[in-house]
Scaffold this motif. Structure first.
Motif, PDB file in Angstrom:
ATOM      1  N   TRP A  77      -1.319  -2.688  15.256  1.00  0.00           N
ATOM      2  CA  TRP A  77      -2.236  -2.170  16.648  1.00  0.00           C
ATOM      3  C   TRP A  77      -1.942  -0.928  17.940  1.00  0.00           C
ATOM      4  N   VAL A  78      -3.202  -1.012  17.669  1.00  0.00           N
ATOM      5  CA  VAL A  78      -3.519   0.072  18.511  1.00  0.00           C
ATOM      6  C   VAL A  78      -4.165   0.765  19.807  1.00  0.00           C
ATOM      7  N   PHE A  79      -3.210   0.952  20.226  1.00  0.00           N
ATOM      8  CA  PHE A  79      -3.702   0.869  22.011  1.00  0.00           C
ATOM      9  C   PHE A  79      -3.837   2.505  22.469  1.00  0.00           C
ATOM     10  N   ASP A  80      -5.046   2.735  23.206  1.00  0.00           N
ATOM     11  CA  ASP A  80      -6.171   3.803  23.499  1.00  0.00           C
ATOM     12  C   ASP A  80      -5.879   3.889  25.414  1.00  0.00           C
ATOM     13  N   VAL A  81      -5.128   4.209  25.664  1.00  0.00           N
ATOM     14  CA  VAL A  81      -4.546   4.728  26.923  1.00  0.00           C
ATOM     15  C   VAL A  81      -6.155   5.283  27.755  1.00  0.00           C
ATOM     16  N   ARG A  82      -6.891   3.998  28.525  1.00  0.00           N
ATOM     17  CA  ARG A  82      -7.546   4.628  29.583  1.00  0.00           C
ATOM     18  C   ARG A  82      -7.372   6.635  30.121  1.00  0.00           C
TER      19      ARG A  82
ATOM     20  N   GLY B  20      11.003  -6.393  18.229  1.00  0.00           N
ATOM     21  CA  GLY B  20      11.464  -6.865  16.812  1.00  0.00           C
ATOM     22  C   GLY B  20      10.455  -5.795  16.686  1.00  0.00           C
ATOM     23  N   ILE B  21       8.801  -5.184  17.550  1.00  0.00           N
ATOM     24  CA  ILE B  21       8.169  -4.519  18.007  1.00  0.00           C
ATOM     25  C   ILE B  21       8.837  -2.829  17.536  1.00  0.00           C
ATOM     26  N   ASN B  22       7.906  -2.281  16.072  1.00  0.00           N
ATOM     27  CA  ASN B  22       8.049  -0.786  16.447  1.00  0.00           C
ATOM     28  C   ASN B  22       7.453   0.035  17.259  1.00  0.00           C
ATOM     29  N   VAL B  23       7.203   0.671  18.189  1.00  0.00           N
ATOM     30  CA  VAL B  23       6.772   1.209  18.818  1.00  0.00           C
ATOM     31  C   VAL B  23       6.642   2.451  19.033  1.00  0.00           C
ATOM     32  N   GLU B  24       5.476   3.828  18.054  1.00  0.00           N
ATOM     33  CA  GLU B  24       4.914   5.144  17.828  1.00  0.00           C
ATOM     34  C   GLU B  24       3.775   4.964  19.443  1.00  0.00           C
ATOM     35  N   GLU B  25       4.636   6.300  19.837  1.00  0.00           N
ATOM     36  CA  GLU B  25       2.994   6.931  20.613  1.00  0.00           C
ATOM     37  C   GLU B  25       3.064   8.363  19.377  1.00  0.00           C
ATOM     38  N   THR B  26       1.242   8.059  19.765  1.00  0.00           N
ATOM     39  CA  THR B  26       0.606   8.610  17.738  1.00  0.00           C
ATOM     40  C   THR B  26      -0.437  10.043  18.846  1.00  0.00           C
ATOM     41  N   GLY B  27      -0.416   9.781  20.233  1.00  0.00           N
ATOM     42  CA  GLY B  27      -1.088  10.757  21.256  1.00  0.00           C
ATOM     43  C   GLY B  27      -0.763  10.452  22.505  1.00  0.00           C
ATOM     44  N   GLU B  28      -1.250  11.969  23.290  1.00  0.00           N
ATOM     45  CA  GLU B  28      -1.254  12.048  24.985  1.00  0.00           C
ATOM     46  C   GLU B  28      -1.505  10.878  25.314  1.00  0.00           C
ATOM     47  N   TYR B  29      -2.758  10.064  25.201  1.00  0.00           N
ATOM     48  CA  TYR B  29      -3.540   8.519  25.449  1.00  0.00           C
ATOM     49  C   TYR B  29      -2.980   7.648  23.924  1.00  0.00           C
ATOM     50  N   GLN B  30      -2.684   7.922  23.586  1.00  0.00           N
ATOM     51  CA  GLN B  30      -2.532   7.027  22.220  1.00  0.00           C
ATOM     52  C   GLN B  30      -0.875   6.793  22.064  1.00  0.00           C
ATOM     53  N   PHE B  31      -1.094   4.996  21.316  1.00  0.00           N
ATOM     54  CA  PHE B  31       0.426   4.790  20.990  1.00  0.00           C
ATOM     55  C   PHE B  31      -0.300   3.728  20.016  1.00  0.00           C
ATOM     56  N   GLN B  32       0.957   3.361  19.646  1.00  0.00           N
ATOM     57  CA  GLN B  32       0.380   1.668  18.322  1.00  0.00           C
ATOM     58  C   GLN B  32       1.550   1.110  18.143  1.00  0.00           C
TER      59      GLN B  32
ATOM     60  N   THR C  49       0.167   8.032  31.055  1.00  0.00           N
ATOM     61  CA  THR C  49       0.188   8.276  29.886  1.00  0.00           C
ATOM     62  C   THR C  49       0.706   7.787  28.752  1.00  0.00           C
ATOM     63  N   ALA C  50       0.588   7.722  27.433  1.00  0.00           N
ATOM     64  CA  ALA C  50       0.837   7.037  26.429  1.00  0.00           C
ATOM     65  C   ALA C  50       2.475   6.228  26.872  1.00  0.00           C
ATOM     66  N   SER C  51       3.215   7.616  27.249  1.00  0.00           N
ATOM     67  CA  SER C  51       4.209   7.576  27.076  1.00  0.00           C
ATOM     68  C   SER C  51       5.145   7.028  27.865  1.00  0.00           C
ATOM     69  N   THR C  52       4.152   6.915  29.394  1.00  0.00           N
ATOM     70  CA  THR C  52       4.296   6.032  30.128  1.00  0.00           C
ATOM     71  C   THR C  52       4.927   4.893  29.359  1.00  0.00           C
ATOM     72  N   PHE C  53       3.916   3.958  28.873  1.00  0.00           N
ATOM     73  CA  PHE C  53       3.542   2.628  28.352  1.00  0.00           C
ATOM     74  C   PHE C  53       5.181   2.545  27.203  1.00  0.00           C
ATOM     75  N   VAL C  54       5.073   2.930  26.596  1.00  0.00           N
ATOM     76  CA  VAL C  54       5.996   3.680  25.156  1.00  0.00           C
ATOM     77  C   VAL C  54       7.251   3.505  26.210  1.00  0.00           C
ATOM     78  N   TYR C  55       7.848   4.254  26.718  1.00  0.00           N
ATOM     79  CA  TYR C  55       9.066   4.671  27.599  1.00  0.00           C
ATOM     80  C   TYR C  55       9.439   2.952  28.124  1.00  0.00           C
ATOM     81  N   GLN C  56       8.746   2.463  28.865  1.00  0.00           N
ATOM     82  CA  GLN C  56       8.942   1.639  29.467  1.00  0.00           C
ATOM     83  C   GLN C  56       9.527  -0.154  28.800  1.00  0.00           C
ATOM     84  N   ILE C  57       8.309   0.170  27.624  1.00  0.00           N
ATOM     85  CA  ILE C  57       8.956  -0.637  26.218  1.00  0.00           C
ATOM     86  C   ILE C  57      10.268  -0.540  25.400  1.00  0.00           C
TER      87      ILE C  57
END
Lengths: 326, 627
Positions: B121-126, B166-178, B139-147
């Motif tokens: 699943w791709v998260f596109d942060v506003r 068990g969910i693998n979270v990756e930052e894929t851009g400044e405003y995007q992670f998956q 930014t995306a890193s806000t959420f990735v860090y939290q998770i």
């Protein structure tokens, strides 16, 4: 034994009592299973971790792996230095929670106590002076009505009449109104009225019967013969001796009904005071807060007792403290 | 303001850390927005100033005041598990997304999409979201860090921790992670698992470094929501513990600049302020609604028609997915009437369901303001299989003494013990009348009425004597409903089943029991998850399901059905396994299903916005007073 040493002993004894209470509390705590530890075990089991490891970790975190005497000393120190811990149910320190609640409770309990203490004896003496007239019956009827009707029910009825139908008072209590303001008087007048009618009855009846004894005492006859005005005669010669036995029961009585009545009235009128705080802490099993509230009331009682005794010793010359038992 | 995180409706009581299980709700607690207000001066509530916005939008006016039955224990977004406090947080802080009035996904802080079958699943942060000073942008890193550092840590035990295992979270851009989830789920957003609050990294970092869970829970900024920047419609002014919260309008709320959503978002929100007051006494809450001190409040069924008549209140019936069920104890500490345990026989549970008149209960207790509950899904759900596809016990020709007795006879014939009917009364092998206890939640009148109704129905149809007892929620939970997890193995239908991860609510096989014995209870209602029925796994994916206090062992291949639902590659393909699931649950009655009570809410008639559906309140920023 002189007055000074008696006072010193009495204060010392109060300290010992509080210490015993704290020790017993600690004993109960040490013997009871700690819910936070079980929670940690559950959490670990859910996360697929090792519950045993989580329990150890939690015990370390809470200092439960220390020897008993160390934990006891820590506990006592924190109690007497007002480090009463964190209330989970309110998300704030226990002492802050208690202070906040006392602040709101005091806003109605101070007028309640003052009015009860002032009006009770007054109405009682008035009743006695007009024994078996219609005035006496009205006053007696009022006293029994207030005593008999449940506070919370009376509160809801009055809220319905004055809040919902007439809209003279607000239905929802607001904490943001200034303490000394008309708005605060408006929102507190009905709760105070309910509480006063509830507690005034007993005091009024006691003072009525007490003062009836003094109505026909020789000093009253003398006073009347000397042409003392009735008001003065009652105020000075009946009220004073009436208050002596009353003053002992008064303090104790008010302390005793403080928590119970205030809880129901606080619930009906939405006042965030001590009653609701304690009750909800119990329901939510917030151990720190329950302990804090209990200690608060216990210390209050210990200190109240102490002050009562000291005041008596100082004020009443007939009480000798030589053969007083502690 | 999405709701529906909670699984269990109960009154008071400590909530267990897993947010999908428990959340303490007040008695008769209503929807997210139910409540009362109290505005002391008559100028305040709902008096709009004349004119409107230049572009035809309404003007900002009044304060939106509500009441709630119980105080909030925390407003810390990372740790809150109760829906009442969730509403209080939601005024000041948005979450990732919500569902609109059609039940469609609506992005708030981020959009969610999947390119494959729902495993990545791709998260596109506003863009343009910012915290208050000094925390900067989201930014995306806000959420990735939290998770990674909080939800997936082994020390923080946040409310969302179970959602990210068990969910693998990756930052894929400044405003995007998956996020790569272990088992593909087409309806992952509908499970509410990917729902996050934005939390500033710099704020939580000191606690992460120290692994200080207690400090994180007790952090002042998190508790007072002082970091919310432009992320909520209102700013929290004060949280007075035990008394409620007050808010003022946030003029630079980010939804003003988003493309999607109602036009009204462009100037949102439309109240100068808001407040939630804690009023524990129901009579006082209703009084406040009547005088207009409250702009909304929940109404009990027995007074609904009275309020329908009042011009100063507008009443709403809002369907919801929380059920009223009769739990029957299939564990070893259940069925204390005699030898064996008849509750374990499907036919016996069907007999109980057939003995209780659902329509009668709806008419008599709910004043017609409830829906019958036949299977583990409300009839308004997209996944409801249809009336013809399922058994409907307790209604029509599936209701009555004859039907119920027939089913019970069937159960007795399977049983090893000689229970029998003696003149219409069920008796034990020793010839004693069968007597069962029924615990109901103390303090809720509705619970007592339901209990007494069930008692009389079971007596009429089956001659079972029922002893009705009231019990406090906390006591029921700790001594009856939950037990120390022990695990173990059991042979079920010839197969060996092992409890690898026992929980408080499923501590092991039927031999593992709570401290006290009990037969039947109506204390808890559960969520039926109509948006994503897959979530019902927690109750029904076999004997070892996470939440199984009653010791239910499915007769159908429950695990297989959930497996097929997870493997579905389109929403259409989901229909088949879900239909099978609900057909089987209707037949097996793991809990004897009774009714879905509607949420009954009264609103200020000047208020524009509330709707009579489950998603009521999703567009809360667009609500306004039209005086």
């Amino acid at each position: 034994m002189g007055l000074a040493s008696y006072v010193a002993l009495r204060v010392g004894w109060a300290a010992v009592v509080s210490f015993i209470i704290v020790t017993v509390t600690f004993g109960l705590f040490a013997a009871a299973p700690n819910p936070s530890i079980q929670q940690a075990a559950t959490q670990a089991a859910l996360q697929g971790g090792d519950p045993q490891e989580a329990v150890e970790r939690q015990r370390q975190l809470r200092g439960l792996d220390e020897p008993l005497h160390v934990r006891y000393l820590d506990f006592v120190t924190s109690i007497y230095t007002l480090q009463w811990g964190w209330s989970d149910y309110r998300s704030q320190p226990v002492t802050t929670a208690l202070l906040n609640a006392v602040f709101y409770t005091a806003q109605y309990s101070v007028p309640w106590t003052v009015l009860t203490v002032l009006l009770g004896p007054l109405v009682g003496v008035y009743s006695a002076a007009n024994m078996y007239t219609w005035r006496d019956h009205v006053a007696t009827g009022f006293a029994f009505f207030g005593y008999a009707i449940p506070n919370f029910f009376f509160g809801i009825i009055l809220l319905l009449i004055f809040g919902v139908w007439l809209e003279w008072i607000p239905v929802v209590y607001r904490t943001e109104v200034p303490t000394f303001s008309l708005a605060n008087v408006r929102q507190l007048v009905v709760p105070v009225f309910v509480l006063v009618t509830g507690s005034i009855g007993a005091i009024m009846r006691v003072s009525r019967n007490e003062s009836a004894d003094f109505q026909n005492a020789t000093f009253m006859k003398t006073a009347k013969a000397k042409g003392v005005s009735p008001l003065r005669a009652y105020a000075y010669h009946v009220m004073r001796p009436t208050l002596v036995p009353l003053s002992t029961t008064l303090v104790g009585q008010l302390l005793a009904i403080f928590l119970g009545s205030s809880l129901l009235v606080e619930v009906v009128f939405g006042i965030p005071g001590l009653g609701r705080l304690t009750f909800n802490a119990l329901v939510a099993q917030d151990t720190n807060l329950v302990l804090g509230a209990t200690l608060f009331f216990t210390f209050l009682a210990v200190i109240g007792n102490l002050l009562e005794d000291l005041a008596f010793t100082a004020l009443d010359p007939r009480i000798s403290y030589d053969d007083r038992q502690l | 303001m999405p709701r529906g995180r909670q699984t269990v409706r109960q009154t008071g009581g400590p909530s267990i850390t897993r947010r999908q299980w428990l959340s303490a709700l007040g008695v008769g607690s209503a929807a997210a927005l139910a409540g009362c207000s109290g505005d002391d001066d008559s100028e305040g509530t709902g008096t709009a100033t004349s004119g409107g916005g230049s572009d035809g939008t309404p003007s900002v006016s009044g304060t939106y005041d509500t009441v709630t039955a119980s105080a909030f224990s925390t407003l810390n977004p990372l740790y809150n598990t109760s829906s009442g406090a969730g509403t209080a947080i939601g005024y000041a802080l948005d979450q990732g997304y919500t569902f609109d009035d059609q039940g469609a996904y609506f992005p708030l802080l981020y959009d969610l999409s999947t390119t494959d079958d729902g495993s990545v699943w791709v998260f596109d942060v506003r863009e343009g979201l910012s915290f208050g000073d000094p925390y900067g942008g989201v930014t995306a890193s806000t959420f990735v860090y939290q998770i990674r550092e909080l939800h997936q840590s082994d020390w923080a035990a946040t409310a969302a921790s179970s959602s990210w295992r068990g969910i693998n979270v990756e930052e894929t851009g400044e405003y995007q992670f998956q996020a790569e989830i272990p088992e593909a789920q087409l309806l992952w957003p509908e499970s509410y698992d990917p729902l996050l609050y934005p939390i500033p990294t710099d704020l939580v970092q000191p606690y992460v470094d120290e692994e200080d869970a207690e400090g994180l829970q007790q952090d002042e900024e998190l508790l007072n929501l002082s970091f919310t920047g432009n992320l909520g419609g209102y700013t929290l002014d004060k949280w007075e513990r035990g008394s409620g919260t007050t808010y003022s309008r946030n003029g630079d709320y980010y939804v003003q600049n988003i493309e999607a959503g109602p036009d009204l978002f462009s100037d949102a929100p439309y109240f100068e302020g808001a407040s939630i007051s804690v009023v524990e006494e129901r009579a006082s809450r209703l009084g406040a609604l009547e005088t207009g001190e409250a702009d909304s409040a929940g109404i009990p069924p027995e007074r609904f028609s009275e309020f329908q008549e009042k011009p100063q209140v507008e009443t709403f019936r809002i369907p919801q997915p929380f059920n009223r069920i009769l739990s029957v104890n299939m564990r070893d500490n259940g069925w204390n009437a005699g030898p064996g345990n008849l509750f374990r026989f499907t036919a016996f549970r069907q007999g109980l369901a057939a003995a209780i008149d659902k329509q009668g209960m709806i008419r008599g207790i709910f004043r017609g303001l409830a829906q019958p509950h036949y299977t583990w899904q409300p009839s308004w759900s997209d996944w409801y299989p249809g009336d013809d596809a399922i058994e409907q016990f307790g209604a029509g020709d599936q209701y009555g003494g004859d039907v119920a007795r027939g089913l019970v006879e069937e159960a007795i014939s399977e049983s090893a013990f000689d229970y029998r009917f003696d003149g219409g009364a069920l008796v034990t092998p020793e010839g004693e009348t069968v007597t069962l206890d029924l615990h109901h939640l103390a303090g809720g009148e509705t619970f007592q009425l339901i209990a007494e109704f069930i008692a009389s129905e079971l007596d009429d149809a089956l001659g079972i004597e029922v002893t009705v007892e009231a019990i406090a929620g906390t006591r029921f939970q700790s001594n009856y409903w939950t037990a120390e997890p022990q695990g173990g193995t059991a042979t079920i239908a010839g197969e060996e089943v092992t409890w690898d991860q026992p929980t408080l609510t499923n501590p092991g096989p039927r031999s593992v029991t709570a401290a006290e014995s009990w037969d039947m209870s109506i204390v808890y209602g559960l969520n039926t998850y109509p948006l994503n029925p897959l979530t019902n796994e927690v109750f029904f994916d076999g004997p070892t399901a996470q939440y199984n206090p009653v010791g239910y062992y499915p007769d159908f291949d429950a695990r297989g059905v959930f497996e097929r639902a997870r493997e579905a590659d389109s929403e259409d393909a989901l229909q088949e396994p879900f239909t099978e699931l609900f057909r089987n649950l209707a037949a097996e009655q793991p809990y004897v299903m009774l009714v879905f009570g509607d949420d009954l809410i009264g609103y200020n008639p000047d208020l524009v916005g509330p709707t009579e559906n489950f998603f009521n309140g999703w567009d809360f920023p667009a609500w306004y007073f039209d005086a």
